[in-house]
Write a protein that holds these residues in place. Structure first.
Motif, short mmCIF file in Angstrom:
data_model
loop_
_atom_site.label_atom_id
_atom_site.label_comp_id
_atom_site.label_asym_id
_atom_site.label_seq_id
_atom_site.Cartn_x
_atom_site.Cartn_y
_atom_site.Cartn_z
N ARG A 54 -4.90 -2.79 -5.79
CA ARG A 54 -5.93 -1.80 -5.48
C ARG A 54 -6.36 -1.95 -4.01
NH1 ARG A 54 -10.61 -3.44 -6.03
NH2 ARG A 54 -10.34 -4.47 -8.04
N ALA A 55 -6.56 -3.19 -3.58
CA ALA A 55 -7.04 -3.44 -2.21
C ALA A 55 -6.03 -2.98 -1.17
CB ALA A 55 -7.36 -4.93 -2.04
N ILE A 56 -4.74 -3.24 -1.41
CA ILE A 56 -3.74 -2.87 -0.40
C ILE A 56 -3.53 -1.35 -0.39
CG2 ILE A 56 -1.60 -3.22 -1.75
CD1 ILE A 56 -0.53 -4.64 0.86
N ALA A 57 -3.71 -0.69 -1.55
CA ALA A 57 -3.64 0.77 -1.58
C ALA A 57 -4.79 1.37 -0.76
CB ALA A 57 -3.70 1.28 -3.02
N ALA A 58 -5.97 0.78 -0.90
CA ALA A 58 -7.13 1.26 -0.14
C ALA A 58 -6.91 1.03 1.35
CB ALA A 58 -8.40 0.56 -0.62
N ALA A 59 -6.36 -0.14 1.72
CA ALA A 59 -6.09 -0.43 3.13
C ALA A 59 -5.07 0.56 3.69
CB ALA A 59 -5.59 -1.86 3.28
N GLY A 60 -4.04 0.86 2.90
CA GLY A 60 -3.05 1.84 3.33
C GLY A 60 -3.68 3.20 3.56
N ALA A 61 -4.55 3.60 2.66
CA ALA A 61 -5.23 4.90 2.80
C ALA A 61 -6.01 4.97 4.10
CB ALA A 61 -6.15 5.13 1.60
N GLU A 62 -6.58 3.83 4.51
CA GLU A 62 -7.36 3.78 5.76
C GLU A 62 -6.47 3.72 7.00
OE1 GLU A 62 -10.60 4.10 5.91
OE2 GLU A 62 -10.71 4.20 3.72
N GLY A 63 -5.15 3.63 6.80
CA GLY A 63 -4.24 3.55 7.95
C GLY A 63 -4.16 2.16 8.56
N ALA A 64 -4.32 1.12 7.74
CA ALA A 64 -4.29 -0.27 8.26
C ALA A 64 -2.94 -0.58 8.90
CB ALA A 64 -4.55 -1.23 7.10
N ASP A 65 -2.95 -1.52 9.87
CA ASP A 65 -1.69 -1.93 10.50
C ASP A 65 -1.03 -3.05 9.67
OD1 ASP A 65 -3.26 -4.09 11.00
OD2 ASP A 65 -3.25 -3.89 13.19
N PHE A 66 0.22 -3.42 10.05
CA PHE A 66 0.93 -4.40 9.23
C PHE A 66 0.23 -5.76 9.17
CE2 PHE A 66 4.11 -7.71 8.42
CZ PHE A 66 4.37 -7.39 7.10
N ARG A 70 -0.47 -7.74 5.79
CA ARG A 70 0.12 -9.07 5.62
C ARG A 70 -0.92 -10.10 5.21
NH1 ARG A 70 4.45 -12.45 7.52
NH2 ARG A 70 3.66 -14.28 8.58
N GLU A 71 -2.12 -10.01 5.80
CA GLU A 71 -3.21 -10.91 5.42
C GLU A 71 -3.53 -10.77 3.93
OE1 GLU A 71 -4.82 -13.53 6.61
OE2 GLU A 71 -3.23 -13.30 8.10
N LEU A 72 -3.61 -9.50 3.47
CA LEU A 72 -3.87 -9.26 2.04
C LEU A 72 -2.75 -9.87 1.20
CD1 LEU A 72 -5.04 -5.51 2.17
CD2 LEU A 72 -6.47 -7.51 1.64
N GLY A 73 -1.51 -9.71 1.67
CA GLY A 73 -0.34 -10.23 0.94
C GLY A 73 -0.37 -11.75 0.87
N ILE A 74 -0.73 -12.39 1.99
CA ILE A 74 -0.75 -13.86 2.01
C ILE A 74 -1.84 -14.39 1.08
CG2 ILE A 74 -1.28 -15.84 3.50
CD1 ILE A 74 0.22 -14.32 5.76
N THR A 75 -3.00 -13.72 1.08
CA THR A 75 -4.09 -14.14 0.18
C THR A 75 -3.66 -13.97 -1.28
OG1 THR A 75 -5.66 -13.40 1.85
CG2 THR A 75 -6.54 -13.78 -0.36
N GLY A 98 3.58 -4.18 -2.86
CA GLY A 98 2.37 -4.08 -2.04
C GLY A 98 2.52 -3.04 -0.96
N LEU A 99 3.64 -3.07 -0.26
CA LEU A 99 3.88 -2.08 0.79
C LEU A 99 3.95 -0.67 0.22
CD1 LEU A 99 6.52 -3.94 2.97
CD2 LEU A 99 4.34 -3.02 3.80
N LEU A 100 4.59 -0.53 -0.92
CA LEU A 100 4.71 0.81 -1.53
C LEU A 100 3.34 1.31 -2.01
CD1 LEU A 100 8.05 0.16 -3.39
CD2 LEU A 100 7.69 1.97 -1.69
N ALA A 101 2.49 0.40 -2.50
CA ALA A 101 1.14 0.80 -2.91
C ALA A 101 0.35 1.25 -1.68
CB ALA A 101 0.44 -0.36 -3.61
#
Ligand SMILES: CC(C)(COP(=O)(O)OP(=O)(O)OC[C@H]1O[C@@H](n2cnc3c(N)ncnc32)[C@H](O)[C@@H]1O)[C@@H](O)C(=O)NCCC(=O)NCCS
Ligand SMILES: Nc1ncnc2c1ncn2[C@@H]1O[C@H](COP(=O)(O)OP(=O)(O)OP(=O)(O)O)[C@@H](O)[C@H]1O
Length: 273
Positions: A54-66, A70-75, A98-101
């Protein structure tokens, strides 16, 4: 929206886990070629990862950079390892799914469709360069060693290129099998074997070298050439390859991750339709 994407990701990972027969992989049937994990280990891991997708989908929606993704993925990876007692159950999925979400969040927020290879194209365009530029988190990981030693494509290259094996092989195989009348279980087995026949899976290279990878690819090819899940004896044939993998300690983990990714994209499209 992010909540719906997150739920779709967890549902897809659960569907992959529950599916059987799956050569060498952990399923409700048995632990395949793995002595350090079973269905329960995967369920604990899945439970720990709910909030991440859910968090990485929200970050993607906001246009977050890699670097932010990656920080979300590492956590998330850390949370997975804490939940499993240090066992790597979902490393490939944390990264690829995660990237696809994140890509789904970005596209849905902007009213873009999820058709074709749209999600892969978005992931490659927004984060492909970042994926390739990032220093491997663990340069001595099994995957990294297989990439260096055998020149394999591996999970990073697959993602940076927009997941071509997912969009050109797995999803078409899943769609074709469903259109031909297979139920979701059989269609998923067909998609899994279609992936195993072509993917340069670093898990297989690590455990069995080029011969191990070739063994799986040839076995999957033979299954498909005989009609795949449309052959009357398909279950016995799939189980025979499962047993042959267990004897050789081979496990196509990359194909399992890409199958979950195909189920995720398929599920999102169904709900959007
Ligand atoms: C990039 C990752 C996958 C590391 O990969 P690495 O090459 O070190 O291999 P490792 O053996 O650790 O695991 C790779 C996993 O990918 C899967 N995989 C293997 N081959 C393939 C392939 N050809 N295609 C897709 N997936 C594959 C397997 O399940 C395998 O377990 C990841 O663990 C990582 O670096 N994470 C850091 C956090 C991060 O970047 N997060 C991003 C969040 S979007
Ligand atoms: N159902 C599944 N069963 C087994 N592996 C899976 C399954 N689904 C996905 N995988 C992937 O396969 C990987 C596990 O492979 P493996 O155990 O070989 O990894 P490893 O910890 O790097 O190596 P090893 O256990 O040989 O030391 C996981 O990271 C996961 O991404």
């Amino acid at each position: 929206m992010a909540g719906a994407i997150g739920r779709a990701a967890v549902r897809a990972l659960y569907a992959e886990l529950a599916l059987h027969p799956k050569p060498g992989l952990v399923s409700p049937l048995d632990s395949g070629s793995h002595d350090d994990m079973d269905m329960g280990t995967f369920l604990r891991s899945l439970f720990a990862l709910r909030g991440y997708f859910r968090a990485i989908a929200a970050a993607g929606a906001e246009g977050a950079d890699f670097p932010t993704l990656r920080e979300l993925g590492i956590t998330a990876e850390r949370r997975m390892l804490a939940a499993t007692g240090g066992v790597n159950t979902h490393r490939g999925a944390v990264f690829g799914l995660g990237l696809l979400a994140a890509a789904a969040g970005w596209r849905m927020r902007r009213g873009r469709t999820l058709r074709g290879n749209g999600l892969g194209a978005t992931a490659a365009a927004l984060w492909g360069a970042g994926i390739l530029a990032a220093a491997p988190q663990a340069p001595d990981s099994h995957g990294a060693r297989a990439v260096t030693r055998y020149g394999a494509r591996g999970a990073r290259q697959e993602a940076a290129d927009g997941f071509p094996t997912l969009f050109e092989v797995a999803l078409p195989a899943l769609d074709r099998a469903l259109a031909a009348g297979a139920d979701p279980e059989r269609a998923s087995v067909q998609a899994l074997f279609s992936l195993m026949a072509v993917l340069e899976d670093t898990n297989l290279l690590h455990r069995g070298g080029p011969a191990g990878l070739a063994f799986i690819q040839a076995g999957a090819r033979r299954f498909l050439d005989r009609g795949g899940v449309f052959h009357a004896e398909w279950r016995d044939e799939a189980l025979a390859l499962h047993r042959a993998c267990v004897v050789r300690r081979l496990s196509p983990g990359g194909s399992a991750d890409m199958l979950a990714a195909a189920q995720f994209v398929h599920g999102l499209r169904e709900r959007a339709a």
